[in-house]
Design a protein around this motif. Structure first.
Motif, PDB file in Angstrom:
ATOM      1  N   LEU A 118       2.840  -5.028  -0.850  1.00 41.69           N
ATOM      2  CA  LEU A 118       1.890  -5.614  -1.821  1.00 41.69           C
ATOM      3  C   LEU A 118       0.457  -5.509  -1.302  1.00 41.69           C
ATOM      4  CD1 LEU A 118       3.982  -8.732  -2.881  1.00 41.69           C
ATOM      5  CD2 LEU A 118       3.035  -7.044  -4.488  1.00 41.69           C
ATOM      6  N   ILE A 119       0.268  -5.813  -0.015  1.00 40.12           N
ATOM      7  CA  ILE A 119      -1.084  -5.734   0.544  1.00 40.12           C
ATOM      8  C   ILE A 119      -1.564  -4.276   0.580  1.00 40.12           C
ATOM      9  CG2 ILE A 119      -2.480  -6.130   2.626  1.00 40.12           C
ATOM     10  CD1 ILE A 119      -0.748  -8.674   3.065  1.00 40.12           C
ATOM     11  N   ALA A 120      -0.652  -3.361   0.889  1.00 46.45           N
ATOM     12  CA  ALA A 120      -1.022  -1.937   0.902  1.00 46.45           C
ATOM     13  C   ALA A 120      -1.535  -1.501  -0.473  1.00 46.45           C
ATOM     14  CB  ALA A 120       0.164  -1.075   1.323  1.00 46.45           C
ATOM     15  N   GLN A 121      -0.860  -1.963  -1.525  1.00 49.56           N
ATOM     16  CA  GLN A 121      -1.333  -1.614  -2.868  1.00 49.56           C
ATOM     17  C   GLN A 121      -2.681  -2.277  -3.151  1.00 49.56           C
ATOM     18  OE1 GLN A 121      -0.443   0.701  -4.828  1.00 49.56           O
ATOM     19  NE2 GLN A 121      -1.846   0.179  -6.488  1.00 49.56           N
ATOM     20  N   GLY A 122      -2.860  -3.490  -2.624  1.00 54.26           N
ATOM     21  CA  GLY A 122      -4.158  -4.158  -2.745  1.00 54.26           C
ATOM     22  C   GLY A 122      -5.248  -3.326  -2.083  1.00 54.26           C
ATOM     23  N   ARG A 129       3.391  -4.320 -10.129  1.00 54.07           N
ATOM     24  CA  ARG A 129       4.145  -4.752  -8.948  1.00 54.07           C
ATOM     25  C   ARG A 129       4.283  -6.267  -8.845  1.00 54.07           C
ATOM     26  NH1 ARG A 129       3.754  -1.448  -3.676  1.00 54.07           N
ATOM     27  NH2 ARG A 129       3.059   0.615  -4.344  1.00 54.07           N
ATOM     28  N   THR A 130       3.261  -6.989  -9.360  1.00 55.75           N
ATOM     29  CA  THR A 130       3.263  -8.440  -9.149  1.00 55.75           C
ATOM     30  C   THR A 130       3.854  -9.210 -10.327  1.00 55.75           C
ATOM     31  OG1 THR A 130       1.015  -8.585 -10.013  1.00 55.75           O
ATOM     32  CG2 THR A 130       1.237  -8.410  -7.630  1.00 55.75           C
ATOM     33  N   THR A 131       4.282  -8.487 -11.355  1.00 55.55           N
ATOM     34  CA  THR A 131       4.930  -9.222 -12.436  1.00 55.55           C
ATOM     35  C   THR A 131       6.350  -9.616 -11.969  1.00 55.55           C
ATOM     36  OG1 THR A 131       5.266  -9.259 -14.807  1.00 55.55           O
ATOM     37  CG2 THR A 131       5.968  -7.262 -13.682  1.00 55.55           C
ATOM     38  N   MET A 132       6.962 -10.532 -12.646  1.00 51.34           N
ATOM     39  CA  MET A 132       8.232 -11.100 -12.191  1.00 51.34           C
ATOM     40  C   MET A 132       9.259 -10.025 -11.868  1.00 51.34           C
ATOM     41  SD  MET A 132      11.143 -12.797 -12.045  1.00 51.34           S
ATOM     42  CE  MET A 132      12.052 -12.444 -13.531  1.00 51.34           C
ATOM     43  N   GLY A 133       9.775 -10.105 -10.628  1.00 51.82           N
ATOM     44  CA  GLY A 133      10.921  -9.272 -10.284  1.00 51.82           C
ATOM     45  C   GLY A 133      10.613  -7.840  -9.891  1.00 51.82           C
ATOM     46  N   VAL A 134       9.450  -7.546  -9.367  1.00 44.43           N
ATOM     47  CA  VAL A 134       9.192  -6.166  -8.936  1.00 44.43           C
ATOM     48  C   VAL A 134       9.024  -6.099  -7.410  1.00 44.43           C
ATOM     49  CG1 VAL A 134       7.863  -4.045  -9.350  1.00 44.43           C
ATOM     50  CG2 VAL A 134       8.188  -5.678 -11.210  1.00 44.43           C
ATOM     51  N   ASP A 135       7.782  -6.116  -6.911  1.00 41.36           N
ATOM     52  CA  ASP A 135       7.576  -5.948  -5.468  1.00 41.36           C
ATOM     53  C   ASP A 135       7.514  -7.320  -4.803  1.00 41.36           C
ATOM     54  OD1 ASP A 135       7.045  -4.931  -2.999  1.00 41.36           O
ATOM     55  OD2 ASP A 135       5.145  -3.965  -3.526  1.00 41.36           O
ATOM     56  N   HIS A 136       8.284  -7.502  -3.725  1.00 40.15           N
ATOM     57  CA  HIS A 136       8.326  -8.822  -3.074  1.00 40.15           C
ATOM     58  C   HIS A 136       7.967  -8.768  -1.605  1.00 40.15           C
ATOM     59  CE1 HIS A 136      11.085  -9.030  -6.596  1.00 40.15           C
ATOM     60  NE2 HIS A 136      10.258 -10.015  -6.845  1.00 40.15           N
ATOM     61  N   ASP A 185      -2.173   8.607   6.061  1.00 35.08           N
ATOM     62  CA  ASP A 185      -1.072   8.170   6.937  1.00 35.08           C
ATOM     63  C   ASP A 185      -0.556   6.794   6.522  1.00 35.08           C
ATOM     64  OD1 ASP A 185      -1.495  10.499   8.285  1.00 35.08           O
ATOM     65  OD2 ASP A 185      -2.598   9.588   9.968  1.00 35.08           O
ATOM     66  N   ALA A 186      -1.478   5.936   6.093  1.00 33.25           N
ATOM     67  CA  ALA A 186      -1.071   4.576   5.712  1.00 33.25           C
ATOM     68  C   ALA A 186      -0.572   4.516   4.268  1.00 33.25           C
ATOM     69  CB  ALA A 186      -2.245   3.619   5.897  1.00 33.25           C
ATOM     70  N   GLY A 187      -0.691   5.625   3.555  1.00 29.96           N
ATOM     71  CA  GLY A 187      -0.253   5.656   2.149  1.00 29.96           C
ATOM     72  C   GLY A 187      -1.135   4.823   1.238  1.00 29.96           C
ATOM     73  N   VAL A 188      -2.436   4.737   1.561  1.00 34.12           N
ATOM     74  CA  VAL A 188      -3.310   3.888   0.740  1.00 34.12           C
ATOM     75  C   VAL A 188      -4.473   4.652   0.090  1.00 34.12           C
ATOM     76  CG1 VAL A 188      -2.760   1.770   2.000  1.00 34.12           C
ATOM     77  CG2 VAL A 188      -4.700   3.183   2.759  1.00 34.12           C
ATOM     78  N   ALA A 189      -4.405   5.995   0.097  1.00 35.90           N
ATOM     79  CA  ALA A 189      -5.489   6.759  -0.536  1.00 35.90           C
ATOM     80  C   ALA A 189      -5.432   6.534  -2.053  1.00 35.90           C
ATOM     81  CB  ALA A 189      -5.344   8.239  -0.210  1.00 35.90           C
ATOM     82  N   PRO A 190      -6.533   6.098  -2.674  1.00 34.79           N
ATOM     83  CA  PRO A 190      -6.501   5.797  -4.108  1.00 34.79           C
ATOM     84  C   PRO A 190      -6.387   7.069  -4.962  1.00 34.79           C
ATOM     85  CG  PRO A 190      -8.740   5.562  -3.261  1.00 34.79           C
ATOM     86  CD  PRO A 190      -7.863   5.833  -2.078  1.00 34.79           C
ATOM     87  N   ARG A 191      -5.516   7.019  -5.987  1.00 32.93           N
ATOM     88  CA  ARG A 191      -5.271   8.202  -6.825  1.00 32.93           C
ATOM     89  C   ARG A 191      -6.070   8.175  -8.114  1.00 32.93           C
ATOM     90  NH1 ARG A 191       0.718   6.211  -7.303  1.00 32.93           N
ATOM     91  NH2 ARG A 191      -0.573   4.349  -7.493  1.00 32.93           N
ATOM     92  N   GLU A 201      -4.592   2.131  -9.944  1.00 34.13           N
ATOM     93  CA  GLU A 201      -4.273   1.245  -8.810  1.00 34.13           C
ATOM     94  C   GLU A 201      -4.327  -0.215  -9.253  1.00 34.13           C
ATOM     95  OE1 GLU A 201      -2.922   2.987  -6.915  1.00 34.13           O
ATOM     96  OE2 GLU A 201      -4.005   4.865  -6.655  1.00 34.13           O
ATOM     97  N   VAL A 202      -5.220  -0.530 -10.165  1.00 34.75           N
ATOM     98  CA  VAL A 202      -5.313  -1.898 -10.683  1.00 34.75           C
ATOM     99  C   VAL A 202      -4.083  -2.214 -11.545  1.00 34.75           C
ATOM    100  CG1 VAL A 202      -6.636  -3.438 -12.204  1.00 34.75           C
ATOM    101  CG2 VAL A 202      -7.843  -1.944 -10.595  1.00 34.75           C
ATOM    102  N   VAL A 203      -3.771  -1.275 -12.418  1.00 40.61           N
ATOM    103  CA  VAL A 203      -2.596  -1.467 -13.287  1.00 40.61           C
ATOM    104  C   VAL A 203      -1.335  -1.604 -12.437  1.00 40.61           C
ATOM    105  CG1 VAL A 203      -1.112  -0.316 -14.989  1.00 40.61           C
ATOM    106  CG2 VAL A 203      -3.593  -0.300 -15.290  1.00 40.61           C
ATOM    107  N   GLU A 204      -1.261  -0.792 -11.383  1.00 40.92           N
ATOM    108  CA  GLU A 204      -0.049  -0.847 -10.562  1.00 40.92           C
ATOM    109  C   GLU A 204       0.103  -2.203  -9.868  1.00 40.92           C
ATOM    110  OE1 GLU A 204       1.329   2.761  -8.573  1.00 40.92           O
ATOM    111  OE2 GLU A 204       1.923   1.491  -6.879  1.00 40.92           O
ATOM    112  N   ILE A 205      -1.026  -2.813  -9.518  1.00 36.72           N
ATOM    113  CA  ILE A 205      -0.935  -4.169  -8.941  1.00 36.72           C
ATOM    114  C   ILE A 205      -0.341  -5.115  -9.975  1.00 36.72           C
ATOM    115  CG2 ILE A 205      -2.277  -6.204  -8.245  1.00 36.72           C
ATOM    116  CD1 ILE A 205      -4.064  -4.379  -6.643  1.00 36.72           C
TER     117      ILE A 205
END
Ligand code: SF4
Ligand code: FE2
Length: 623
Positions: free
Chosen positions: A208-212, A196-203, A178-184, A189-193
């Motif tokens: 960001l915390i959900a991906q964490g 997402r956190t490189t310049m100009g992606v997720d703000h 439901d929260a969209g946080v089940a690890p695939r 998931e590490v790479v996606e962080i």
């Protein structure tokens, strides 16, 4: 004017800090002092160097800049930095897990010397994963289990990873879905962080915390769990038994080898090689009585819970073990190893031997490990230590007397066995209120906290309130050193917990192992939730990382929270620069995953809050 008595509560540790001071040997406490005052921007988490238009920093109080050059706000910067901390922590645990799977794979496919020691555990893991076990060869079952683990590191579909799917109950999994946080996929998931956190992606702080959270769940219910389960299969599931802890386990007349780091794939072999009759003979030829191999930090705990190997100390004691002047070799692999060890070792004859292809220490002796040649390499390492004995300078040796006995080895399996086969006696005690609840405390020392003070104080306060403690990592070593892991320590617990401990012959706090063994706490919580037909977040449970320091602790704390557990931090992570991030972590998380963080540096106050939380949960359950 920082006195040794204010740096650690432990006498053996104080004694070695004094020796270091007298001999002008720099230790971690000196380096912390030299860093004062530490950067306020860094402490608040509001500096960014994710691109080289920066570094940028946000003025938290005055009229200075409120945005980075790209426009990133304090909220974005803090959330990005936090996510990256989780990524690093999850990566460390999970890469450790991967290495154990590879060791088993190398054993099965290429004859690496890692025979399966615990077939019963292999079968139970296989069954959980839905792998057939009846009338099948051990090797075939093992191959299937390995395949499931490798899939969790590499599959590309969006389904939840195999291990989380197999181990977590349906209620919890639904919450994650439901929260969209089940690890695939643990790695993804590490790479996606990082993406997402490189310049100009997720703000956005929440996304960001959900991906964490997703990456942290890939750690707790993936990488760490895989590490624990595969280690049990290869090296044996921990059983309850007596151990010894603290710097006093070093022996004056013996060749002392300290194995330090995290991965037992190496240290298991060193311990074996230290028992090799030829090498013991060689040690005697050099004038020693024999070889004394002991542990340090988590790899020490891995050996302690499985084989009863003594442990010389936790994180803040690593330099001090060398300061005794009695260590022939400190053998290190990965994680929590101070690069300064090489400098301390230069004041003595001690050799620092680095062994992991991932971790090279300038100035150390490099003997790199290879699973296929594990036995030969382990022997070479032990021989190097033995040959170094004659270089020991006797006038420099001072081993503190301090050591304590401790009961350890409370794997879920051993705990169930001690309880007569099921958790019911424990659950009954919780239902009746004899035990009010359980708090899981996890590792780390942090030099900003008086060594072991928070661990011991929080544990003492909670057991007084009839709360059973389970835990891992540097917390476990602290308790072992303090005598808390002895059944007789139960006299310091409240009447209810004391009675239960006395009847079962167990201490009021249970050592479950190393930091990847935090997964054992999740398994225990999950089992209890299933038995009681509720979600983990409904149980009278809480967590604490009371001397937290590493990025790994951030990942552990996050997967505790995401597993529905209210989690205390005794040190402040660098997030206070964003009210929004703080609110998500300490309040909104309750609504999304059923757990949240709580920061309190004073362990007495923290014990009060954790106890109140547990009482609130009891009330809600109607018990
Ligand atoms: Fe500055 Fe933005 Fe670059 Fe970070 S990403 S350093 S805030 S310009
Ligand atoms: Fe650890």
């Amino acid at each position: 004017n920082w006195k040794p008595e204010d740096k650690s509560i432990d006498q053996a540790t104080q004694e070695m800090i004094k020796k270091a001071e007298k001999e002008n040997i720099e230790t971690i406490w000196d380096r912390l002092e030299a860093q004062q005052p530490q950067c306020g921007y860094g402490q608040l988490g509001i500096c960014c160097k994710n691109c080289f238009q920066g570094p940028c920093r946000i003025d938290p109080f005055g009229d200075g800049p409120k945005k980075g050059v790209c426009g990133a706000t304090a909220d974005t910067i803090v959330a990005r930095n936090l996510a990256r901390m989780i990524a690093a922590g999850a990566a460390a645990h999970s890469d450790h897990g991967r290495h154990v799977v590879i060791a088993m794979y190398e054993a099965i496919e290429h004859g690496a010397p890692y025979p399966i020691k615990d077939e019963k555990k292999l079968k139970s893991v296989a069954k959980k994963l839905g792998i057939a076990v009846d009338n099948r060869e051990i090797k075939e079952i093992a191959k299937d289990v390995i395949k499931k683990a490798f899939e969790d590191f590499g599959k590309q579909d969006d389904s939840i990873i195999n291990f989380a799917d197999a181990y977590a109950n349906d209620k919890r999994k639904q919450t994650w879905k439901d929260a969209g946080v089940a690890p695939r996929n643990i790695d993804r998931e590490v790479v996606e962080i990082m993406h997402r956190t490189t310049m100009g992606v997720d703000h956005d702080t929440v996304s960001l915390i959900a991906q964490g959270i997703k990456a942290s769940l890939g750690d707790g219910w993936g990488g760490s769990l895989i590490a624990t389960e595969f280690q049990d299969i290869l090296f044996g599931t921990p059983q309850i038994g007596k151990r010894e802890a603290n710097l006093g386990v070093l022996k004056e007349d013996y060749v002392n080898i300290v194995v330090h780091g995290h991965e037992p794939v190496l240290s298991e072999k060193i311990i074996e090689a230290a028992q090799d009759p030829e090498l013991i003979e060689l040690a005697k030829k050099y004038g020693a009585k024999g070889i004394n191999a002991v542990g340090m930090c988590c790899t020490g705990l891995e050996l302690l819970v499985r084989h009863g190997t003594p442990i010389a100390g936790n994180y803040l004691q690593q330099e001090l073990a060398i300061v005794t002047g009695a260590v022939e070799a400190m053998v290190v692999d990965v994680q929590c190893i101070m690069p300064s060890l090489v400098d301390v070792a230069r004041c003595f004859h001690t050799k620092i031997i680095d062994t992991s292809s991932l971790a090279t220490f300038p100035g150390a002796t490099h003997i790199k490990f290879d699973e296929r040649k594990a036995d030969e390499i382990a022997k070479e390492i032990v021989r190097t230590a033995v040959e170094n004995f004659s270089n020991r300078e006797k006038n420099k040796v001072q081993i503190p007397k301090g050591k304590s006995e401790a009961i350890g080895g409370f794997s879920v399996e051993a705990t169930l066995e001690a309880l007569g086969g099921s958790l019911q006696p424990l659950e009954d005690a919780i239902k009746s209120g004899t035990i009010r609840g359980i708090v899981g405390i996890v590792g780390c020392n942090n030099v900003k906290v008086k060594h072991n003070y928070n661990h011991i104080t929080l544990t003492n306060e909670l057991i007084k309130n009839d709360i059973l403690i389970i835990g891992t990592g540097c917390w476990a070593t602290a308790c072992a050193e303090y005598g808390i892991f002895l059944p007789e320590y139960a006299k310091n617990a409240g009447d209810g917990l004391r009675t239960i401990c006395e009847s079962l012959g167990i201490p009021p706090a249970l050592n479950m192992g190393s930091c990847v063994d935090c997964s054992r706490m999740l398994v225990l919580a999950d089992l209890m939730a299933r038995d009681l037909g509720v979600d983990i977040s409904d149980l009278p449970l809480a967590g604490s990382a009371t001397e937290a320091m590493t990025e790994k602790a951030v990942s552990i704390g996050t997967y505790f929270v995401a597993s529905g557990i209210f989690t205390h931090l005794g040190t402040t992570p660098p997030v206070l620069g964003s009210q929004e991030v703080v609110k998500v972590l300490t309040e909104n998380a309750f609504d999304i995953v059923g757990g949240a963080f709580y920061v309190e540096p004073d362990p007495v106050k923290a014990a009060k809050t954790l106890t109140e939380y547990i009482e609130k949960k009891r009330k809600a359950l109607g018990i």
